[in-house]
Design an enzyme around this catalytic site. Sequence first.
Site, mmCIF file in Angstrom:
data_model
loop_
_atom_site.group_PDB
_atom_site.id
_atom_site.type_symbol
_atom_site.label_atom_id
_atom_site.label_comp_id
_atom_site.label_asym_id
_atom_site.label_seq_id
_atom_site.Cartn_x
_atom_site.Cartn_y
_atom_site.Cartn_z
ATOM 1 C CG ASP A 1 0.472 -4.293 2.811
ATOM 2 O OD1 ASP A 1 0.961 -3.719 1.813
ATOM 3 O OD2 ASP A 1 -0.334 -3.744 3.570
ATOM 4 C CB SER B 1 2.731 1.529 6.388
ATOM 5 O OG SER B 1 1.477 1.602 7.001
ATOM 6 C CG HIS C 1 -0.468 0.131 2.514
ATOM 7 N ND1 HIS C 1 -0.210 -0.931 3.347
ATOM 8 C CD2 HIS C 1 -0.147 1.229 3.234
ATOM 9 C CE1 HIS C 1 0.237 -0.510 4.509
ATOM 10 N NE2 HIS C 1 0.289 0.810 4.472
#
Length: 717
Positions: free
Chosen positions: A221, A652, A84
């Site tokens: 991810d 992240s 992402h």
Amino acid sequence: MSKKLFTFLIITFYFLLPRYARGDEGMWTLYNLPDAVYSQMQSEGYRLPKSSLYGGLSKCVVNFSGFCTGEVVSPMGLLMTNHHCGFEAIRSHSTVEHDYMLKGFYADSLKDELRNENMFVAFMKEQRDVTSLLDSLGVQTMGKMETEALIDSLNEELTKEAKRIDSTYYVEIDPFYEGNTYYATTYQRYNDVRLVYAPPKSLGKYGGETDNWMWPRQTCDVSVFRIYVNPKTGAPADYSEDNVPMGTDSASVAQGIKPPYLQVSTDGYRQGDFAMTIGYPGSTERYLSSYGIKELHDNVFDPMQQVRGVKQAVMKRHMDSSEAVRIKYDSKYALSSNYWKNSIGMIKCIDSIGIINMKQEYEQRIQQYADSVGMPLNFAKLQRLYDERASAMRALTFFSESFGRRCQNELAIRAMKYYNGMEVQGPANKPRKQYVVFADNSDSWDKALDTEALAVLIRNYREQTADTAYLPSFYKTIDKDFHGDYYRYAAELYDKSMLMQSGKRLPVRTTKKMERDLGMQFGLSLVETLADIRLVVDSLRDSIAVQERLLCAAKVRMEQDMPHYSDANFTMRLSYGQVGGYIMNSYDSGYYTTAASMVEKMKKADTIEEYRAEPVFERLLTADDYGIYTDSISKTLNLCFLTNNDITGGNSGSPLIDGDGKLIGLAFDGNWDSLSSDIYFDSALARCINVDIRYVLYIMECWADADRLLREMGVKD
């Protein structure tokens, strides 16, 4: 019971709790990591010296394009972050014919690695305390505008000093502890960062919004990039076909220098194992007063989730009807929906835990302490200040989400940019010759979607704004000339306004023709309304900041025998903890997921679209043997796992590092039951969701045939 015995029992109880039941709160700066914190890390399984952190492992971790974290994983500048985080880069390279978002991407060779406009990574080189310098210049008596001007000036001076050491260095000064302390951080920025690998969206975003912020997870991810440098010197350089991967330049090769990188481990983990993240957490508010939390709850999170829910319904309908539109809006929708769901979860957690009441009880103790030592803390005044700006703050969030930079609507963005003085070109000393030109960016937005979305946002803003003083004047035009038809008004803006004529020079000094333009009228009314809202919000900002700063100082002083970390501010931080799940009521989360759990979810794809994945992945996830990626405990392929690391947005892509300093996974999410951890860290429930590096490597090997990357990382001979 004696005080000593009571204290002994409390400490004993804490350390005898099962590992899944507690977390190690803290986002610690590395350069001045307290010895007590390092000792605790050692007791939990960190086996390297303290010198391995600041100036050691910190050299392997980067600020990824100003919004995420990444880590170098090879001596050739190979870089991992979350899927992402690379979402927009992957989308920007995608077309209907070559949809890398949908089908994934792998560069077979260095020459196939893809350039990315406006992407960068920055390495932290040094950090130091400059509080005394700013205090000597009177920063503690300044308002926000004066403080920002002072810091900008000092940034410029310190950057000049840093560039005498290396021309690619720059310095940023950031406030810590609510502005009671300031640190200056020196960075080195690299602008040539290329896309190397990304799994298909069905894996990289597996579970979509259904699973976002949820556990259990099976999301792979990850995306992979590479840092390129000047071929002779190894220095950062703007994109050039002649650039080479970091560490392969002539100077590095001649001197035998390899850039620092994290060694990838396939050894896995057990419950209770040490786990550490190093990354760039974006923002937390744990020192914030109960009144500040109430403002977030009522006037930020609530309007944010309301507007985004309305807007996303329009986006989703258009995206589902056209592949071309979907590609344009994939990353916009993902960004919007991420914090839409986050806001819903924040409200739920604040209410269910009772955080505001808990804070107010704690604040009574702080007030008593402040009074006893003569600190000028005044909660009654703080409450009054927040109450005075409540209505304006709620209107500001609705405005920002509907028409500001968060709205993702092309016409509204252009209108605001024009009247805010952005994009101005021409000689600064000759206003009559200055102009604004909007480039043709039609490949990034769709007229039909944008028109309907703007109409919906205009109507929704009016319905949700209780104070009519904060309604822009264009509503009178809608009522009078368009008989309340919001869609017809929005359509005419897109069809006829010169704002939408890409490439057209728009004079900064508006002409009478421009003043008659409906889009120009729309933009002017927006900036006038925003000015009215900000007048109220900003008039109270500095007074609130002073009281919040005094609150932080009082708390730290009251607990001066304990180490304290500052709220996150997108500077490098370390968090440590253990691998493990959590128990809530009768629910036991477990601490990892396996390939079989994803296969089970894939069977629900007919009813939950986001559980769909290409058939090849079902075959790969039901293999008889996962080779070196097989977990020694589960005897299968682990996909994701939980730790109690303290993380937030910006983390992240942060590396999950084991007790030997090796990479075992990438952080990518938090769990729904502790979304309020940005303002209150619940050690029993707060968990970090990570993708297992073995899952990442298995897909790279068996789906992408990325053997060259696995050899580069030392995973395969």
